[in-house]
Design an enzyme around this catalytic site. Structure first.
Site, short mmCIF file in Angstrom:
data_model
loop_
_atom_site.label_atom_id
_atom_site.label_comp_id
_atom_site.label_asym_id
_atom_site.label_seq_id
_atom_site.Cartn_x
_atom_site.Cartn_y
_atom_site.Cartn_z
CB SER A 1 -3.60 17.42 -34.34
OG SER A 1 -3.06 16.15 -34.58
CE1 TYR B 1 -1.14 19.82 -34.13
CE2 TYR B 1 -2.44 20.34 -32.17
CZ TYR B 1 -1.43 19.62 -32.79
OH TYR B 1 -0.71 18.70 -32.07
#
EC number: 4.1.1.11
Length: 127
Positions: free
Chosen positions: A25, A58
């Site tokens: 991420s 993300y």
């Protein structure tokens, strides 16, 4: 019909860390996420202005006011501390919704502090 449209972006943020050993991420200062309308765990596209890499991951919310922009896991191989990146989220809108939509464009300084928030990108302008 739905189209994929820019929802929000953090423009020209400076990478503060790259952590290869984290699960994955990008960690982003929560203040920046809020300003751009990006949620924790939301899919984002990232462009590295220094080397041209484009990739997706993300978001994870970082400490408010910290200015943190940390690429984690495999994405850490695509940046170096000090690189300039653009972080973009996209949304799905119907044709009637598109006309009223204004993406949030968050402009930051060299310390990843918000210097302006605009809802458009002037053509042929360096921000």
């Amino acid at each position: 019909m739905f189209r994929t449209i820019l929802g929000g972006k953090i423009h020209r943020a400076t990478v503060t860390e790259a952590d290869l050993n984290y699960v994955g991420s990008i960690t982003v200062d929560q203040d920046l996420l809020d300003a751009a309308g990006i949620c924790p765990n939301e899919k984002v596209a990232i462009v590295n202005n220094n080397n041209g890499e484009r990739f997706e991951t993300y978001t994870i919310a970082g400490k408010r006011g910290s200015g943190v922009i940390c690429l984690n896991g495999a994405a850490a191989r695509l940046v170096q501390k000090g690189d300039i990146v653009i972080i973009m989220s996209y949304i799905q809108l119907s044709e009637p919704e598109i006309a009223a939509h204004e993406p949030k464009v968050v402009l930051v300084d060299g310390n990843n502090k918000i210097r302006d928030i605009i809802s458009y990108e002037p053509p042929h302008t360096v921000l």
